[in-house]
Design a protein around this motif. Sequence first.
Motif, PDB file in Angstrom:
ATOM      1  N   LEU A 107       2.377   1.685  -3.136  1.00  0.00           N
ATOM      2  CA  LEU A 107       1.538   2.188  -4.457  1.00  0.00           C
ATOM      3  C   LEU A 107       0.850   3.449  -4.074  1.00  0.00           C
ATOM      4  CD1 LEU A 107      -0.819  -0.999  -4.361  1.00  0.00           C
ATOM      5  CD2 LEU A 107       0.374  -0.159  -6.328  1.00  0.00           C
ATOM      6  N   ASN A 108       1.190   3.982  -2.885  1.00  0.00           N
ATOM      7  CA  ASN A 108       0.871   5.546  -2.610  1.00  0.00           C
ATOM      8  C   ASN A 108       2.002   6.288  -3.167  1.00  0.00           C
ATOM      9  OD1 ASN A 108      -1.570   4.962  -1.502  1.00  0.00           O
ATOM     10  ND2 ASN A 108      -0.924   4.817   0.491  1.00  0.00           N
ATOM     11  N   SER A 165      -4.556   0.433  -4.643  1.00  0.00           N
ATOM     12  CA  SER A 165      -4.049   0.906  -3.263  1.00  0.00           C
ATOM     13  C   SER A 165      -5.486   0.534  -2.598  1.00  0.00           C
ATOM     14  CB  SER A 165      -3.698   2.210  -3.201  1.00  0.00           C
ATOM     15  OG  SER A 165      -3.346   2.699  -1.938  1.00  0.00           O
ATOM     16  N   GLN A 173      -5.504  -2.232   0.599  1.00  0.00           N
ATOM     17  CA  GLN A 173      -5.884  -1.682   1.773  1.00  0.00           C
ATOM     18  C   GLN A 173      -7.109  -2.300   2.425  1.00  0.00           C
ATOM     19  OE1 GLN A 173      -5.311   2.637   2.167  1.00  0.00           O
ATOM     20  NE2 GLN A 173      -5.599   2.564   4.271  1.00  0.00           N
ATOM     21  N   VAL A 180       0.861  -1.129  -0.067  1.00  0.00           N
ATOM     22  CA  VAL A 180       0.045  -0.021  -0.097  1.00  0.00           C
ATOM     23  C   VAL A 180       1.010   1.267   0.113  1.00  0.00           C
ATOM     24  CG1 VAL A 180      -1.706   1.204   1.382  1.00  0.00           C
ATOM     25  CG2 VAL A 180      -2.016  -1.129   1.214  1.00  0.00           C
ATOM     26  N   THR A 216      -4.530   4.013  -7.984  1.00  0.00           N
ATOM     27  CA  THR A 216      -5.199   4.295  -6.815  1.00  0.00           C
ATOM     28  C   THR A 216      -6.287   3.181  -6.481  1.00  0.00           C
ATOM     29  OG1 THR A 216      -5.244   6.663  -7.444  1.00  0.00           O
ATOM     30  CG2 THR A 216      -7.123   6.083  -6.137  1.00  0.00           C
TER      31      THR A 216
END
Length: 593
Positions: A61-62, A542, A546, A58, A539
């Motif tokens: 990816l962010n 992610s 999450q 995560v 997005t």
Amino acid sequence: MGMVIKNNMAAQNTLGTLNKNSMALSKSLQKVSSGMRINGAADDASGYAISERMRVQVRGLNQDIDNTQSAISMMKTAEGAISSTVDILKTMKEKAINAANDTNTDADRAIIQKELNQAIDQVDDNASVTFNNKILFDGSADAGTTAEQRIIKALNSEWLDSALSMAKEAYGLSFQEDETSVREMTVKFERGSSGGSGGTTTLAYVTSYFGSDGKTNKLELTINMDVYDALAEHDVNGKAGSYPYLDRTIAHEMTHAVMSANITGFNNLPKYIKEGAADYIHGIDDQGDRKNVLLALTPDTVNSQFANGDGVVPYAMGYALFHYLNAKSGHDGHMMTRFMNVLDEKGGSALDEAVAAASKGGFSSAAAAIAGFKQDLTDYTAAGHTTKEFLKEYCDIDFDNNFDTGSALGSKAWMGESANAEQVVIEGKSPNFWYYPGSDTSVIQGLTVKWPNYTRPDGGFRFQVGTKANQNIQAQFSDIHATALGLRSDDGKNLSVETRAEAKRTMTVLDRALEKALDQQTTIGALQSRMEYTASNLTTASENVQASESTIRDANMAREMTDYTKNNVLMQAAQSMLAQANQSSSAVLSLLQ
């Protein structure tokens, strides 16, 4: 159980239960206060490991999303610069068209030139744009050091297009006609071959493959790299040592290609027709070997020289014949179009009819044209004139005029402006303009060109858009400085509109500069669009990762509050019972009284 005072087992058992309830209550309290089901590896070892890996993903990816947004900002910066350059080029094209109009004086054109000079300087300023101190238009997309790389770029961006444009304008032939038998050509690089017709060294040549019907079904363009390994780095015409410019050789050979693709029975035409037409397209007045053949002509050798198929003789004789036909037809500018139209429609067997059409009926056949050429040479030299004077008077071949090569589109053919060896094939001011094909094939004026295998330098920018090392998007930008758009030579000389001839050539150069700039703008726009899709995809990824991590690690608050309440009650109950168990030992004292 006996009444004892040393070991109060009831109290011990209750204490153990109290400790268990206290630990359970502590864990419940931790889960409720943190909102997480797993607060440490002890809570769920495998779940904790899986969750931590997901958290790493995560966070990665962010960061990828941030990287993508930064890349989009870079693309927007680049797009702004190239958009401004496109606007400038459009204005420059407008000014060049104005300068080409003869309502302007040379003084007017000099004023227009000042505007162009300022515009060219602004193009350089636009190309110097940076992002975070990184030069964007670094030319990595078009970098190349080998002769093969430079030749492929030159063929792709200028030489083939110029050659086909010349054939279409002067002869009316192209690969876009309905009856064209082949619309594909393979480019090859050759080493270890120095023989060939037309001279001791074949610089480049087109090979046509014919079917049983006399039509061409395959074309190959071969470049002799034994010569062009020494290609001059800063010469736009493709000069290699003492050899002629490669751009003119390509114009010659592509004339063969387009004639072969459109004329049935092309291979059966006399060599002086095939080679003469190819030489006529770019002119040979500056080439010593052809010049020597023509200056040595006498009335007695005319027939034998037209029949001669060796060396450069058929090239020179055919070239002279076409200039002779052009002069005899009244210099109307359409002699070669009439000639080629007949061959295009009726094939190579209609040569005599083509000569009649070219000469507007002045000669009924090729033999009659040669006889007329011989008779005029006989009469003119008998009157005390030289062969050189005959060539100038009857064929517009002026070997003393170095301002024009004698090309089909030049002033000696009465078709346009004077063009010398460097100008006859139109190119930009610098080889920095040349750029690679977009794939292993290119379509140039209806001709699909298949390129040989070649190495392309690896450079540019790489935008990290994934959590693995190789998950990136590469962006390579062409150089858009004035030299790279063909607007300025490597030695600093700007594109000129100070004469009508220069203004006309400038119009073509600006068309190509606009094409390159628009191609670069399209590439940047496509990259920007891809980045936006990438950001959206990242997005979503992610969010989903999450969500999966939340399922593993987050606490179900309703359940945890229920457990907390239960453990709290059990804790209180254990405390109360411990107090009762501690009281049980005092009953023993009554026995000791």
